[in-house]
Each structure stands twice: as C-alpha cells, then as structure tokens.
Design a protein around this motif. Structure first.
Motif, mmCIF file in Angstrom:
data_model
loop_
_atom_site.group_PDB
_atom_site.id
_atom_site.type_symbol
_atom_site.label_atom_id
_atom_site.label_comp_id
_atom_site.label_asym_id
_atom_site.label_seq_id
_atom_site.Cartn_x
_atom_site.Cartn_y
_atom_site.Cartn_z
ATOM 1 N N GLY A 83 36.464 20.899 56.378
ATOM 2 C CA GLY A 83 37.517 21.869 56.652
ATOM 3 C C GLY A 83 37.951 22.475 55.331
ATOM 4 O O GLY A 83 38.019 21.777 54.311
ATOM 5 N N ILE A 84 38.229 23.757 55.341
ATOM 6 C CA ILE A 84 38.646 24.456 54.127
ATOM 7 C C ILE A 84 39.898 25.244 54.453
ATOM 8 O O ILE A 84 39.940 25.954 55.456
ATOM 9 C CB ILE A 84 37.541 25.394 53.624
ATOM 10 N N ALA A 116 44.148 38.310 50.569
ATOM 11 C CA ALA A 116 43.021 37.943 51.433
ATOM 12 C C ALA A 116 41.697 37.927 50.677
ATOM 13 O O ALA A 116 40.840 37.071 50.925
ATOM 14 C CB ALA A 116 42.938 38.901 52.615
ATOM 15 N N VAL A 117 41.516 38.852 49.749
ATOM 16 C CA VAL A 117 40.267 38.910 48.984
ATOM 17 C C VAL A 117 40.109 37.647 48.147
ATOM 18 O O VAL A 117 39.038 37.026 48.119
ATOM 19 C CB VAL A 117 40.245 40.175 48.093
ATOM 20 N N VAL A 118 41.166 37.227 47.485
ATOM 21 C CA VAL A 118 41.129 36.027 46.644
ATOM 22 C C VAL A 118 40.903 34.784 47.502
ATOM 23 O O VAL A 118 40.078 33.923 47.172
ATOM 24 C CB VAL A 118 42.433 35.911 45.827
ATOM 25 N N ARG A 119 41.613 34.691 48.618
ATOM 26 C CA ARG A 119 41.472 33.510 49.484
ATOM 27 C C ARG A 119 40.066 33.409 50.069
ATOM 28 O O ARG A 119 39.468 32.334 50.103
ATOM 29 C CB ARG A 119 42.503 33.556 50.617
ATOM 30 N N ASN A 120 39.515 34.526 50.507
ATOM 31 C CA ASN A 120 38.157 34.502 51.065
ATOM 32 C C ASN A 120 37.122 34.167 50.008
ATOM 33 O O ASN A 120 36.157 33.446 50.281
ATOM 34 C CB ASN A 120 37.831 35.835 51.732
ATOM 35 N N ARG A 121 37.305 34.672 48.801
ATOM 36 C CA ARG A 121 36.379 34.336 47.711
ATOM 37 C C ARG A 121 36.418 32.847 47.431
ATOM 38 O O ARG A 121 35.375 32.202 47.239
ATOM 39 C CB ARG A 121 36.740 35.132 46.456
ATOM 40 N N MET A 122 37.625 32.278 47.414
ATOM 41 C CA MET A 122 37.764 30.845 47.160
ATOM 42 C C MET A 122 37.109 30.039 48.287
ATOM 43 O O MET A 122 36.426 29.040 48.034
ATOM 44 C CB MET A 122 39.235 30.484 47.024
ATOM 45 N N LYS A 123 37.280 30.459 49.530
ATOM 46 C CA LYS A 123 36.655 29.740 50.651
ATOM 47 C C LYS A 123 35.134 29.806 50.581
ATOM 48 O O LYS A 123 34.458 28.814 50.877
ATOM 49 C CB LYS A 123 37.157 30.293 51.984
ATOM 50 N N HIS A 130 36.237 15.840 55.813
ATOM 51 C CA HIS A 130 36.536 16.243 54.437
ATOM 52 C C HIS A 130 37.271 17.571 54.492
ATOM 53 O O HIS A 130 36.786 18.506 55.119
ATOM 54 C CB HIS A 130 35.251 16.435 53.633
ATOM 55 N N VAL A 131 38.417 17.646 53.847
ATOM 56 C CA VAL A 131 39.200 18.882 53.820
ATOM 57 C C VAL A 131 39.433 19.266 52.363
ATOM 58 O O VAL A 131 39.914 18.449 51.570
ATOM 59 C CB VAL A 131 40.551 18.729 54.553
ATOM 60 N N LEU A 132 39.074 20.498 52.026
ATOM 61 C CA LEU A 132 39.339 21.047 50.697
ATOM 62 C C LEU A 132 40.508 22.019 50.818
ATOM 63 O O LEU A 132 40.435 22.979 51.582
ATOM 64 C CB LEU A 132 38.117 21.778 50.156
ATOM 65 N N ILE A 133 41.565 21.757 50.075
ATOM 66 C CA ILE A 133 42.743 22.622 50.057
ATOM 67 C C ILE A 133 42.752 23.330 48.705
ATOM 68 O O ILE A 133 42.833 22.680 47.658
ATOM 69 C CB ILE A 133 44.035 21.813 50.237
ATOM 70 N N GLY A 134 42.649 24.648 48.740
ATOM 71 C CA GLY A 134 42.565 25.414 47.506
ATOM 72 C C GLY A 134 43.874 25.491 46.752
ATOM 73 O O GLY A 134 44.942 25.569 47.340
ATOM 74 N N ARG A 135 43.770 25.453 45.440
ATOM 75 C CA ARG A 135 44.909 25.639 44.549
ATOM 76 C C ARG A 135 44.707 26.939 43.786
ATOM 77 O O ARG A 135 43.581 27.415 43.630
ATOM 78 C CB ARG A 135 45.014 24.481 43.560
ATOM 79 N N ALA A 136 45.796 27.461 43.260
ATOM 80 C CA ALA A 136 45.752 28.754 42.567
ATOM 81 C C ALA A 136 44.809 28.733 41.373
ATOM 82 O O ALA A 136 44.129 29.720 41.090
ATOM 83 C CB ALA A 136 47.146 29.167 42.131
ATOM 84 N N SER A 137 44.706 27.615 40.679
ATOM 85 C CA SER A 137 43.844 27.553 39.495
ATOM 86 C C SER A 137 42.364 27.444 39.856
ATOM 87 O O SER A 137 41.503 27.573 38.983
ATOM 88 C CB SER A 137 44.250 26.372 38.615
ATOM 89 N N GLY A 138 42.051 27.232 41.117
ATOM 90 C CA GLY A 138 40.661 27.047 41.527
ATOM 91 C C GLY A 138 39.827 28.306 41.486
ATOM 92 O O GLY A 138 38.608 28.249 41.353
ATOM 93 N N ILE A 139 40.449 29.458 41.572
ATOM 94 C CA ILE A 139 39.682 30.702 41.616
ATOM 95 C C ILE A 139 39.074 31.040 40.257
ATOM 96 O O ILE A 139 37.991 31.599 40.185
ATOM 97 C CB ILE A 139 40.531 31.868 42.182
ATOM 98 N N GLU A 140 39.745 30.674 39.167
ATOM 99 C CA GLU A 140 39.190 30.969 37.840
ATOM 100 C C GLU A 140 38.278 29.866 37.319
ATOM 101 O O GLU A 140 37.608 30.061 36.324
ATOM 102 C CB GLU A 140 40.276 31.121 36.771
#
Length: 110
Positions: free
Chosen positions: A43-44, A53-60, A81-91
């Motif tokens: 799960g993501i 939305a663009v940033v969230r979809n890129r991270m997913k 398994h669930v991955l929860i995105g954090r703001a620092s994950g995109i860079e």
C-alpha cells in the motif's frame, strides 16, 4: 491494498520511520491468508501535506518502482507493507531510498 480497513490495520503493525518515508509492516492473520499464504501486499499513501498532485503522483511512482524491485526478495512473506511518503522523500536519490528501505525492512524483522 485497496480498502481503508487494511491501511488502518497496518497502522497497528511494526513501524520503521526513515527520512523519505515511513514503512508499516503487519503480519496478516491465518484467516486473512486464504488466497495465498505467502502473498505480500503493498500500500502506498502520500498526503496533501507533501505537495500538489504532480508531486504526490511522482512520489507514488517512485515508491511503486522501489517496492517492485526490493520487496520480492526482502519483504516479509504473508504481510502487508505500507509506504507513507514524507516531504523529504521527493528529493532523495533513488539509491538512498533503496538503502533506507533495506534498513527499514531489517528493522521490522527484529
């Protein structure tokens, strides 16, 4: 994973916070394993706090690629398994995310 109740149940499992994401792993009960006892589910989720939305979809997309590459070999069999995105994950570079996921999976296996 598609149902909200599965995500809520995973929230009660083992937790491994990393710089770019939080990994939740919950071993499923025997009655939940009817279809395949060793099947891993992924799960993501990325909240609106992370970005538009663009940033969230890129991270997913990055998390899906990460899970497809690493979970078949290193994931916990029969677990969610669930991955929860954090703001620092995109860079974060993809290699750092791979190292973080390896470390997180080792942590939840203890």
């Amino acid at each position: 994973m598609l149902r909200r109740r599965d995500y809520l149940a995973a929230n009660g499992g083992r937790r491994a916070p990393m710089p770019g994401f939080v990994l939740l792993v919950r071993q499923r009960r025997a009655d939940e394993l009817a279809e395949s006892p060793n099947a891993m589910r992924i799960g993501i989720t990325v909240s609106k706090k992370v970005g538009n939305a663009v940033v969230r979809n890129r991270m997913k997309r990055r998390f899906r690629a990460l899970a497809a590459e690493m979970l078949p070999d290193m994931g916990v069999a029969g677990a969610d398994h669930v991955l929860i995105g954090r703001a620092s994950g995109i860079e974060r570079p993809f290699d750092d995310l791979k190292a973080d996921l390896t470390k997180a999976l080792r942590k939840v296996r203890r």
